[in-house]
Design a protein around this motif. Structure first.
Motif, PDB file in Angstrom:
ATOM      1  N   ALA B 453       0.839  -1.203   0.000  1.00 58.42           N
ATOM      2  CA  ALA B 453       0.000   0.000   0.000  1.00 58.42           C
ATOM      3  C   ALA B 453       0.869   1.245   0.000  1.00 58.42           C
ATOM      4  CB  ALA B 453      -0.910  -0.012   1.222  1.00 58.42           C
ATOM      5  N   GLY B 454       1.872   1.290   0.874  1.00 55.77           N
ATOM      6  CA  GLY B 454       2.739   2.464   0.959  1.00 55.77           C
ATOM      7  C   GLY B 454       3.431   2.730  -0.359  1.00 55.77           C
ATOM      8  N   PHE B 455       3.891   1.662  -0.977  1.00 53.59           N
ATOM      9  CA  PHE B 455       4.596   1.792  -2.252  1.00 53.59           C
ATOM     10  C   PHE B 455       3.698   2.422  -3.315  1.00 53.59           C
ATOM     11  CE2 PHE B 455       5.148  -0.455  -6.362  1.00 53.59           C
ATOM     12  CZ  PHE B 455       6.295   0.181  -6.767  1.00 53.59           C
ATOM     13  N   ASN B 456       2.483   1.896  -3.427  1.00 48.55           N
ATOM     14  CA  ASN B 456       1.596   2.420  -4.474  1.00 48.55           C
ATOM     15  C   ASN B 456       1.121   3.835  -4.178  1.00 48.55           C
ATOM     16  OD1 ASN B 456       1.024   0.572  -6.786  1.00 48.55           O
ATOM     17  ND2 ASN B 456       0.845  -0.863  -5.085  1.00 48.55           N
ATOM     18  N   ILE B 457       0.875   4.107  -2.885  1.00 46.16           N
ATOM     19  CA  ILE B 457       0.413   5.456  -2.553  1.00 46.16           C
ATOM     20  C   ILE B 457       1.546   6.463  -2.786  1.00 46.16           C
ATOM     21  CG2 ILE B 457      -0.486   6.943  -0.724  1.00 46.16           C
ATOM     22  CD1 ILE B 457      -1.757   4.415   0.474  1.00 46.16           C
ATOM     23  N   THR B 458       2.789   6.017  -2.564  1.00 46.41           N
ATOM     24  CA  THR B 458       3.908   6.932  -2.786  1.00 46.41           C
ATOM     25  C   THR B 458       4.139   7.178  -4.268  1.00 46.41           C
ATOM     26  OG1 THR B 458       4.949   5.989  -0.844  1.00 46.41           O
ATOM     27  CG2 THR B 458       6.326   7.377  -2.234  1.00 46.41           C
ATOM     28  N   PHE B 459       4.185   6.105  -5.028  1.00 51.12           N
ATOM     29  CA  PHE B 459       4.714   6.243  -6.380  1.00 51.12           C
ATOM     30  C   PHE B 459       3.659   6.363  -7.462  1.00 51.12           C
ATOM     31  CE2 PHE B 459       8.238   4.274  -4.017  1.00 51.12           C
ATOM     32  CZ  PHE B 459       9.128   5.311  -4.163  1.00 51.12           C
ATOM     33  N   PHE B 460       2.445   5.843  -7.238  1.00 52.64           N
ATOM     34  CA  PHE B 460       1.474   5.984  -8.326  1.00 52.64           C
ATOM     35  C   PHE B 460       1.124   7.446  -8.587  1.00 52.64           C
ATOM     36  CE2 PHE B 460      -1.943   5.210 -11.230  1.00 52.64           C
ATOM     37  CZ  PHE B 460      -1.507   4.082 -11.891  1.00 52.64           C
ATOM     38  N   PRO B 461       0.921   8.264  -7.538  1.00 54.24           N
ATOM     39  CA  PRO B 461       0.615   9.675  -7.806  1.00 54.24           C
ATOM     40  C   PRO B 461       1.717  10.389  -8.583  1.00 54.24           C
ATOM     41  CG  PRO B 461       0.117   9.140  -5.544  1.00 54.24           C
ATOM     42  CD  PRO B 461       0.830   7.958  -6.105  1.00 54.24           C
ATOM     43  N   MET B 462       2.931   9.854  -8.552  1.00 56.82           N
ATOM     44  CA  MET B 462       4.008  10.514  -9.297  1.00 56.82           C
ATOM     45  C   MET B 462       3.749  10.481 -10.796  1.00 56.82           C
ATOM     46  SD  MET B 462       7.449   9.586  -7.269  1.00 56.82           S
ATOM     47  CE  MET B 462       7.637  10.027  -5.546  1.00 56.82           C
ATOM     48  N   HIS B 463       2.992   9.475 -11.255  1.00 59.85           N
ATOM     49  CA  HIS B 463       2.577   9.503 -12.657  1.00 59.85           C
ATOM     50  C   HIS B 463       1.781  10.772 -12.939  1.00 59.85           C
ATOM     51  CE1 HIS B 463       2.982   4.963 -12.336  1.00 59.85           C
ATOM     52  NE2 HIS B 463       3.671   5.222 -13.428  1.00 59.85           N
ATOM     53  N   PHE B 464       0.844  11.080 -12.030  1.00 61.08           N
ATOM     54  CA  PHE B 464      -0.003  12.263 -12.233  1.00 61.08           C
ATOM     55  C   PHE B 464       0.842  13.524 -12.176  1.00 61.08           C
ATOM     56  CE2 PHE B 464      -3.147   9.503  -9.720  1.00 61.08           C
ATOM     57  CZ  PHE B 464      -3.398   8.740 -10.835  1.00 61.08           C
ATOM     58  N   LEU B 465       1.746  13.568 -11.172  1.00 62.13           N
ATOM     59  CA  LEU B 465       2.611  14.746 -11.048  1.00 62.13           C
ATOM     60  C   LEU B 465       3.390  14.963 -12.337  1.00 62.13           C
ATOM     61  CD1 LEU B 465       3.949  14.271  -7.423  1.00 62.13           C
ATOM     62  CD2 LEU B 465       2.572  16.163  -8.256  1.00 62.13           C
ATOM     63  N   GLY B 466       3.871  13.853 -12.914  1.00 63.17           N
ATOM     64  CA  GLY B 466       4.636  13.971 -14.149  1.00 63.17           C
ATOM     65  C   GLY B 466       3.777  14.510 -15.276  1.00 63.17           C
ATOM     66  N   LEU B 467       2.558  13.985 -15.388  1.00 56.97           N
ATOM     67  CA  LEU B 467       1.677  14.450 -16.459  1.00 56.97           C
ATOM     68  C   LEU B 467       1.292  15.909 -16.251  1.00 56.97           C
ATOM     69  CD1 LEU B 467      -0.626  11.333 -16.865  1.00 56.97           C
ATOM     70  CD2 LEU B 467       1.193  12.092 -18.382  1.00 56.97           C
ATOM     71  N   GLU B 468       1.267  16.336 -14.983  1.00 53.39           N
ATOM     72  CA  GLU B 468       0.952  17.730 -14.696  1.00 53.39           C
ATOM     73  C   GLU B 468       2.176  18.621 -14.839  1.00 53.39           C
ATOM     74  OE1 GLU B 468      -2.248  19.163 -13.257  1.00 53.39           O
ATOM     75  OE2 GLU B 468      -2.721  17.543 -14.623  1.00 53.39           O
TER      76      GLU B 468
END
Lengths: 240, 668, 398
Positions: B453-468
């Motif tokens: 859970a920690g891994f996905n919560i940390t790193f999945f949003p980084m996809h969004f940050l990158g797209l933004e």
């Protein structure tokens, strides 16, 4: 730093961990550990020289482009370096003779040929030292231009390899004089030989690329090759 | 039969002969002078975990800085040090040595050997690694932590732009670590090629050992490129060359002067090393997973031969894709097309691996122990990283993704969801072999789910940050940028992830004391390491085993095991290989004969073990001193007149003394 | 599924539901996130999924193709993994070991070829797009030179400046609408990367190389960009804007840029300051203002890469939106903060080598701020593009 490790590895191998166990289980490949180690190390060293040679080739002609003399074409002395290259090549022959001597149990032969190899190697190094000082007096240093930087670094690293080889040969000679190199230890000599031949072969490549190939043609062939590749890909892309 | 956690000693018993008595050494000195591959493996493992935690703390500082816009928790300069050291630490001091720990401990056991080919070289590798890590860590104390990114693009690393010792700590640290890695890898190559038990052909080697072999070859071939790159950088910094400097500014004439160097040379040399390095980090993980999934599915690996070829293909292609790190440097459409194609090509063998692992599970009896959870977690999470990798394998898309958080997300899915998941799986799987005790399954499962859970919560949003449009290596961002929400989510996730490592540490601490006794073979394993006691005796195998099968221990336990399946598999081997690597099923006659002769002669009384030696430590200390000398009186190395710093001279003398002491010392 | 759970003796159902909850919550959060980003993308000036030029639209259509294929592969593979994991988990009542299957040649060949085919579908338009881009970069009605500095951007319009020289400005690229623009990227210091997400993809700015970007801005407006190759301390504060105006507005801006202004003396000691305050004397070693005699600053590739001597050209500074490459919005208060202590606003910048806290007195700052903000055309700043802008960059609070 890297050179120190080579000596390290080479010696770790040369007097390795299987020393003196005739009853040690045979290896899976049938090759001695140390011999395999030397081959693997030389593969790594190929990449080492590959990177250096690539660097040299990338900056080949850069001094002329920028007009920073001295240029390689005016400063390189091909006859002189051919002679020292010949000396280094001959040392490979004496190395072979040294190995064959110890394989026959001829300790005197081993010592003579080891000494000869080390001597020829030292003559090469002396020649390189003379060449370097000569160039320096003619105004070429590491800082002068890209030719100076890449030339001294490439040939300097090669010279360091030769130096380590000479130290290794002298160590073997010293051990042999103290009776430490027996007929069944011929592998110790063979390993030094593998390394020595490798260093020789690298010199042939360096000598060809740095000294022998004239300085205008290369860049043209390179651009030609890239232009050709580019043309092919462009037409492939055009099809789609 | 169905039980998996078998009681102690229930494993297949090859230990029928009387065990030879070797006195067990203990104490600090015995650890410093040890040449036992198992102890060196543990040293690697413990050091690497310490660095993993340090690297994790550095990451938490980074995440905390980014939790709000215009945060001034740390200065931008400090931030640059933190992200540089986070990357460098995780790659060179955590993941690589942790893989090395498994190679050291497990590979000799899997191939039925008593040690590695060069035990003292092995000790030397560890100590050089230890001192290399020390050099990098000391940079914090000298207030000169590397601050130019783990990839150190010139000319930002040149003295014109980076006058302090930051770059020198980094360059020397990496040079020293490179020595350690190459020395260790040479050793593994020889060990794996030369010390296999009778009957263990290459195509009967466990996949983990295969991957160790291929990774070692990668290290040996890739590291020279960065050695040269760093050497040229040091020449630029101290000898007045300009390998990476196109212009210098002459203060006297207030003129820019062309020098002819090219910063792209650094990028090429670095990524010729750097991309294989990515596979150096991930292939050990693939090896671990390829061991675990069959064991916990109770089924042999699906498509063994194809898995071997896929690994080799990935490694080979890994040398031909480096330009995909440079899609924005403007090399032109032709090189970009070629390297885009090779990059996409490399996805094919990787995809094959994913599907083969899943097919191994298909039709099995899956036992979801903690190691298996991490293994399946890897298979699923790595897919995400793999797919986003294909996305920026397309140069036009990469023009947007490059150097944004999308890439950060991508490689954390590969390196955390891939490498670290597998390394954790490996620790849970082999911990019983290391210590004789099981890690707690209950805490372990909690650990897995919190990590997941920690891994996905940390790193999945980084996809969004990158797209933004959030670029990498930004220590601050604007208030109106709309980025804060996902930064906060990601930072909170990172705290959860950090917490998961506390659970892990707790599990280790508790299980070392009170863990269930493991016995020889707690998981119903298939490979040779499970045939011997846990922890193994100093000499590993009282009698060197004879191998008749790819899963030697299953063959021994379940008899008649090599049945139908095999003919088909061999067809696969021959058709795809085209040439023979691993031939027939019967062990080589000679080898078996020799093994039997040795057993008759009483092999167990004839075990040679290398003596402890302190020369490797002396030699590596010499390297350390030499490097420190360069760092603490660094401008004084003019080429020609040998004006070496004193400490460096002392280091070189120590090194030479170490080498000669080592050479002349009898090995056993 | 439920039936199986009842049979299942081993892992307790409670633990699975805990795990299930974690997974489903995480998945839910991520899906919500995806949707939010999908909807919100248009509003973010740095988002590259809201293209505003033909170049970025090309990238976007390629990205969409790859994204949907990736999504299908992702869902397919994850379903395969999850289904396998659930269906074949051990129940504890197995009589014997499962069938020992070693592989399946046909299957393995199939899943070598299928991904290869999918990748080919991506590769072909990829290569096409790349060659189009490189063709775009060949031509351009307006050639603009961009110089990456530590940590700001210098913009040259060759031939548009005074006496046929370059028009030099900083951090704000003004562009005419619907014209083919060719940007040439230069650096004499470290590597930077020039990226305006809505207009074009990243192109590195590499010393010793000149990279080119070809694109056509289609709609008037203000677009945001930033440096994306790590370039040292203040890398995060190296932003720029691109202001697209209708042609006549652009021409008016060029004309007003070249208007003569009263000269002032370079020497602060003896200065006969006609319009600029005396205290501006400290600035003119590095800053130039067109139409005045503040011309000592070095520009372009000849500028000093790592000390003082080359700083942003301040002509028409009063019309710029930001100070110090996007570090602060250009307001009188922020300008005073900046002049008071540049290092406090933007760590590491070279102006701070000269202007430390206290170097300029409050009176000097009070003189300088109105002067700098007065640097605008007689008729005021061009306003077209500004109507719809919303300032996304930080509003200074230091």
């Amino acid at each position: 730093m890297a050179t120190a490790v080579e000596l390290e590895r080479a010696h770790g191998a040369g007097h390795g961990d299987d020393h003196g166990h005739a009853d040690h289980p045979p290896t899976s490949t049938g090759l001695d550990h140390r011999k395999l180690l030397m081959w693997a190390f030389l593969a790594s060293d190929c990449m080492f020289f590959g990177s250096l040679i690539a660097t040299y080739m990338i900056y080949r002609g850069r001094a002329e482009d920028l007009g920073f003399a001295p240029f390689p074409s005016e400063i390189l002395d091909i006859p002189y370096t051919s002679l020292s290259a010949f000396v280094l090549l001959m040392s490979s022959l004496t190395m072979v003779l040294a190995l064959s001597a110890i394989q026959k149990g001829d300790h005197r032969g081993l010592r003579i040929w080891l000494a000869a190899t080390a001597l020829l190697g030292s003559i090469f190094l002396g020649g390189q030292y003379f060449e370097f000082t000569e160039f320096y007096h003619e105004g070429l240093s590491l800082q002068t231009n890209m030719f100076g930087a890449s030339f001294f670094v490439l040939t300097g690293f090669h010279g360091a390899h030769v130096t380590i080889g000479v130290i290794w040969l002298l160590t073997l000679l010293f051990l042999s004089l103290r009776g430490g190199v027996k007929q069944e230890d011929s592998l110790d000599v063979e390993l030094a030989g593998l390394y020595w031949h490798f260093v020789d072969i690298v010199w042939i490549v360096i000598f060809t690329l740095v000294y022998l190939i004239p300085y205008e043609e290369v860049s043209e062939t390179q651009t030609g090759a890239f232009a050709l590749l580019g043309g092919i890909l462009r037409s492939v892309a055009a099809i789609f | 039969m169905a039980s998996v956690a078998q009681p102690a000693g229930a494993g297949a018993g090859t230990q029928t002969v009387a065990r030879p008595a070797f006195k067990k050494e203990s104490g600090l000195w015995s650890w410093i002078t040890t040449v036992d591959h198992k102890r060196i493996g543990l040293l690697y493992g413990v050091t690497a975990i310490v660095y993993l935690l340090i690297g994790g703390l550095e990451a938490l500082v980074i995440r905390t800085q980014l939790i709000e816009p215009n945060n001034d928790l740390i200065t931008l300069e400090r931030y640059n040090e933190f992200f540089t050291m986070h990357g460098t630490t995780m790659i060179f001091l955590a993941v690589m040595p942790l893989s090395s720990a498994f190679f050291n401990y497990i590979v000799p056991l899997q191939i039925g050997a008593r040690d590695v080919a060069f035990p003292r070289l092995n000790a030397f590798s560890y100590w050089v690694f230890f001192f290399g890590g020390a050099i990098l860590s000391l940079s914090w104390l000298a207030n000169a932590a590397p601050n130019m990114g783990w990839y150190g693009y010139a000319p930002l690393t040149e003295r014109g732009f980076n006058l302090g010792r930051n770059v020198d700590f980094w360059a020397l640290g990496l040079q020293v670590l490179g020595i350690a890695s190459v020395a260790a890898s040479l050793n593994f190559i020889i060990t794996i090629l030369n010390m296999r038990a009778p009957g263990m052909t290459l195509m009967r080697m466990p996949l983990f050992t295969w991957n160790a072999l291929i990774v070692s070859i990668l290290i040996v071939m890739a590291f020279p490129a960065i050695t040269i790159a760093l050497a040229l950088l040091s020449f630029d910094r101290f000898a007045g060359t300009s390998f990476y400097i196109p212009y210098i500014y002459d203060e006297a004439t207030r003129q820019i002067v062309a020098r002819g160097g090219d910063p792209l040379l650094w990028q090429h040399l670095f990524w010729i090393f750097g991309h294989p390095e990515v596979y150096i980090l991930i292939l050990p993980a693939f090896g671990i997973i390829s061991e675990l999934i069959p064991v916990f599915s109770r089924k042999p690996l699906f498509g063994y031969a194809v898995m071997v070829y896929a690994t080799a293909t990935i490694a080979f292609l890994g040398f031909g894709v480096w330009v995909h790190h440079m899609f924005t440097v403007g090399l032109g459409p032709v090189p970009n097309s070629v390297f885009s194609a090779s990059t996409m090509l490399i996805a094919v063998p990787t995809g094959v691996k994913i599907l083969n692992w899943t097919s191994t599970m298909w039709g099995g009896q899956l036992n979801f122990t903690t190691p298996m959870l991490f293994a399946v977690g890897l298979v699923s999470q790595f897919v995400i990283g793999g797919i986003s990798g294909v996305m920026h394998g397309s140069p036009p898309i990469d023009q947007h993704h490059n150097d944004t958080y999308f890439v950060v997300a991508h490689f954390h899915y590969v390196l955390f969801g891939g490498s670290i998941f597998a390394l954790l799986a490996g620790i849970y799987y082999w911990f019983p072999k290391f210590t004789g005790r099981m890690l707690s399954e209950k805490i372990g499962k909690l650990h897995f789910w919190v990590t997941f859970a920690g891994f996905n919560i940390t790193f999945f949003p980084m996809h969004f940050l990158g797209l933004e449009g959030m670029p990498r290596r930004y220590g601050t961002y604007g208030e109106g940028s709309g980025l804060q929400f996902w930064h906060v989510v990601s930072s909170l996730g990172s705290y959860l992830l950090g917490f998961s490592f506390l659970i892990f540490m707790y599990n280790i601490a508790v299980s070392l004391q009170r863990g269930k006794k493991a016995g020889n073979d707690p998981w119903d394993g298939a490979t040779l390491e499970w045939s011997i006691p846990s922890p193994p005796p100093v000499y590993n195998f009282a009698t060197i085993p004879v191998v008749r099968h790819r899963d030697p221990l299953w063959e021994e336990k379940y008899g008649q095991y090599e049945g139908e399946g095999h003919t088909e598999e061999e067809t696969v081997e021959t058709t795809i290989a085209g040439f023979k690597i691993g031939e027939g099923q019967a062990p080589d006659e000679d080898a078996v004969e020799q093994a039997e002769r040795r057993a008759e002669a009483g092999d167990e009384h004839n075990i040679h073990l290398p003596n402890p030696s302190f020369w490797p430590v002396v030699a590596s200390l010499g390297i350390f001193l030499a490097a420190m000398g360069l760092l603490f009186s660094y401008p004084r190395i003019p080429i020609g007149a040998l004006d070496l710093p004193l400490l460096t001279a002392a280091g070189i003398v120590t090194l030479i003394a170490g080498i000669y002491g080592w050479s002349l010392e009898p090995a056993s | 599924m439920e039936r199986r759970d009842q049979d299942d003796q081993s892992p307790t159902p409670r633990r699975r539901s805990f795990a299930f909850r974690i997974v489903s919550l995480t998945a839910l959060a991520l899906v919500v996130g995806l949707v939010l980003v999908g909807c919100g993308g248009d509003n973010n000036p740095y988002s590259h999924i809201s293209p505003r030029s033909s170049t970025t639209r090309d990238i976007q259509s390629l990205y969409k193709l790859v994204f949907w294929m990736a999504l299908i592969v992702f869902i397919g593979v994850q379903l395969f993994i999850v289904y396998t994991a659930l269906r074949f988990r051990q129940r504890g009542n197995e009589a014997d070991r499962p069938a020992q299957i070693h592989g399946n040649k046909r299957l393995e060949i199939a899943w070598t070829l299928i991904p290869a085919a999918i990748l080919l579908v991506i590769l072909i338009p990829t290569i096409q797009t790349m060659f189009e881009f490189s063709a775009d970069a060949q031509e351009g009605e307006y050639v603009i030179d961009v110089y990456g500095k530590q940590w700001w951007w210098e913009i040259h319009y060759p031939g548009l400046g005074p006496n046929g020289g370059p028009l030099i400005t900083a951090n704000e690229v003004r562009l005419p609408e619907d014209r083919k623009i060719k940007l040439q990227l230069h650096s004499n210091n470290v590597i930077h990367s020039f990226w305006a997400p809505q207009l074009f993809g990243k192109h590195d700015v590499i010393p010793g190389h000149v990279n080119e970007i070809g694109f056509t801005p289609e709609n008037p407006g203000i677009y945001y960009g930033e440096c994306t190759e790590f370039c040292g301390v203040a890398h995060a504060l190296m932003r720029f804007t691109m202001v697209v105006d209708p042609q006549e507005e652009f021409d008016a801006w060029v004309a007003s840029y070249n208007t003569e202004r009263p000269a002032f003396d370079a020497n602060p000691q003896t200065g006969d300051v006609s319009e600029a305050p005396r205290s501006f004397g400290i600035c003119i070693g590095c800053h130039a203002i067109n139409g005045t005699n503040a011309v000592a600053a070095q520009a372009g590739l000849t500028g000093n890469p790592y000390s003082v001597g080359a700083a942003p050209n301040l002509t028409l500074f009063g019309c710029r939106d930001f100070i110090a490459a996007g570090a602060l919005a250009n307001t009188p208060e922020n300008l005073a903060i900046w002049l008071h202590n540049p290092a406090g606003v933007k760590e590491g910048n070279y102006m701070a080598l000269q202007i430390k806290e206290g170097t300029l007195t409050q009176e000097q700052i009070n003189e300088l701020v109105p002067y700098l903000l007065s640097l605008k055309p007689a008729g005021g700043c061009p306003e077209t593009a500004r109507q719809e802008q919303n300032l996304h960059m930080e509003q200074g609070e230091e």
